[in-house]
Design an enzyme around this catalytic site. Structure first.
Site, PDB file in Angstrom:
ATOM      1  N   TYR A  64      16.660  16.710   6.068  1.00 31.41           N
ATOM      2  CA  TYR A  64      16.667  15.514   6.923  1.00 31.41           C
ATOM      3  C   TYR A  64      16.386  15.927   8.369  1.00 31.41           C
ATOM      4  O   TYR A  64      15.564  15.299   9.066  1.00 31.41           O
ATOM      5  CB  TYR A  64      18.031  14.837   6.798  1.00 31.41           C
ATOM      6  CG  TYR A  64      18.262  13.644   7.695  1.00 31.41           C
ATOM      7  CD1 TYR A  64      17.652  12.423   7.436  1.00 31.41           C
ATOM      8  CD2 TYR A  64      19.132  13.727   8.792  1.00 31.41           C
ATOM      9  CE1 TYR A  64      17.890  11.314   8.253  1.00 31.41           C
ATOM     10  CE2 TYR A  64      19.384  12.636   9.596  1.00 31.41           C
ATOM     11  CZ  TYR A  64      18.754  11.426   9.331  1.00 31.41           C
ATOM     12  OH  TYR A  64      18.993  10.337  10.144  1.00 31.41           O
ATOM     13  N   LYS A  72      13.424  14.760  10.964  1.00 34.94           N
ATOM     14  CA  LYS A  72      13.705  14.087  12.247  1.00 34.94           C
ATOM     15  C   LYS A  72      13.181  14.911  13.428  1.00 34.94           C
ATOM     16  O   LYS A  72      12.816  14.345  14.465  1.00 34.94           O
ATOM     17  CB  LYS A  72      15.195  13.777  12.358  1.00 34.94           C
ATOM     18  CG  LYS A  72      15.672  12.714  11.350  1.00 34.94           C
ATOM     19  CD  LYS A  72      14.969  11.367  11.536  1.00 34.94           C
ATOM     20  CE  LYS A  72      15.540  10.271  10.647  1.00 34.94           C
ATOM     21  NZ  LYS A  72      14.871   8.971  10.846  1.00 34.94           N
TER      22      LYS A  72
END
Ligand code: NAD
Length: 240
Positions: free
Chosen positions: A147, A151
């Site tokens: 993740y 990002k």
């Protein structure tokens, strides 16, 4: 400071989620016309100044169709909030399946790519783009490494586009929340109490409304000199 978005068109992806719903309500309260989309409509409803449709951001044709239909209804986009995202399962990178890795890249990065490619040509000059990144977009996130990689990519795209879009005078920024109380936290399958960081000076999660208020100001005409920035709302975690 009065923010009046009457006559302006705001696009929000992932609009049925926690942040999405709060941002849709906030932009609407300030007079904007809304193009809302999500995988599933959830609580999103059509209204006079709201065009709502299902759209999977991983499907470029679906994104193009959603934006064309929205622009047909309200005219060119003034503000695009690229918010759709998933966090993936919590755990060590070595235990993450290749399918989960691919899905994270597909939604969080390719989904953003698809959205940007379709929305930029549909935007007015002096428009504003807000990409919803994360605190994990500017610092490491053990247990959420994949993740965090996506990002960081969101922040990289944001900084680059701020300069690529200078001819159109489109401002491009990223919002980087730390843990915020939305369905995404529940989906991580963790005890919420375990998510409190000792580095958080305020000792609580952020709220979706706090993120929506920040999104409104960052993209508003009142904030006319900010571009290429990754703005953290994290209760002070990144200050240490
Ligand atoms: N909640 C947090 O703690 C937190 C922290 C930092 C960043 N963020 C980011 O904020 C954004 C919004 O998250 P949230 O907390 O509201 O989560 P959420 O799960 O409530 O909402 C996310 C929305 O995105 C939609 N979505 C997922 N995949 C999609 C796809 N392929 N196409 C279209 N829509 C899709 C979901 O249906 C959902 O409605 C995400 O980008 C997330 O990474 C959240």
């Amino acid at each position: 400071m009065k923010i009046d978005l009457t006559g302006q068109t705001v696009l929000i992806t992932g609009a049925a989620g926690g942040l999405g719903q709060a941002m849709a309500a906030t932009f609407s309260e300030h007079g904007a016309s809304l193009i809302l989309s999500d995988l599933a409509m959830g609580k999103i409803t059509e209204a006079d100044q709201t065009f709502a449709t299902t759209c999977d951001v991983t499907d470029a044709a679906s994104v193009r169709a959603m934006i064309a239909a929205g622009v047909d209804r309200f005219g060119p986009i003034d503000i695009a909030v690229n918010n759709a995202g998933i966090s993936g399962p919590h755990g060590k990178l070595t235990e993450l399946s290749a399918d989960d890795w691919s899905r994270l890249l597909a939604v969080n990065l390719t989904g953003l790519f698809n959205s940007l490619q379709a929305e930029i040509p549909a935007m007015r000059d002096h428009g504003r783009i807000l990409n919803i990144a994360s605190l994990a977009g500017i610092s490491g996130a053990p247990g959420l490494a994949a993740y965090a990689a996506t990002k960081h990519g969101v922040v990289g795209l944001t900084r680059s586009l701020a300069h690529e879009l200078k001819r159109q005078k489109i401002r491009v920024n990223a919002l980087c929340p730390s843990f915020t109380d939305t369905p995404m936290l529940d989906a991580m399958g963790l005890e919420k109490s375990r998510l409190h960081s000792p580095l958080n000076a305020l000792g609580r999660f952020g709220t979706a409304q706090e993120m929506a208020d920040a999104a409104l100001w960052i993209t508003s005409p009142a904030n006319s000199f900010m571009t290429g920035q990754a703005i953290t709302l994290d209760g002070g975690i990144s200050a240490l």
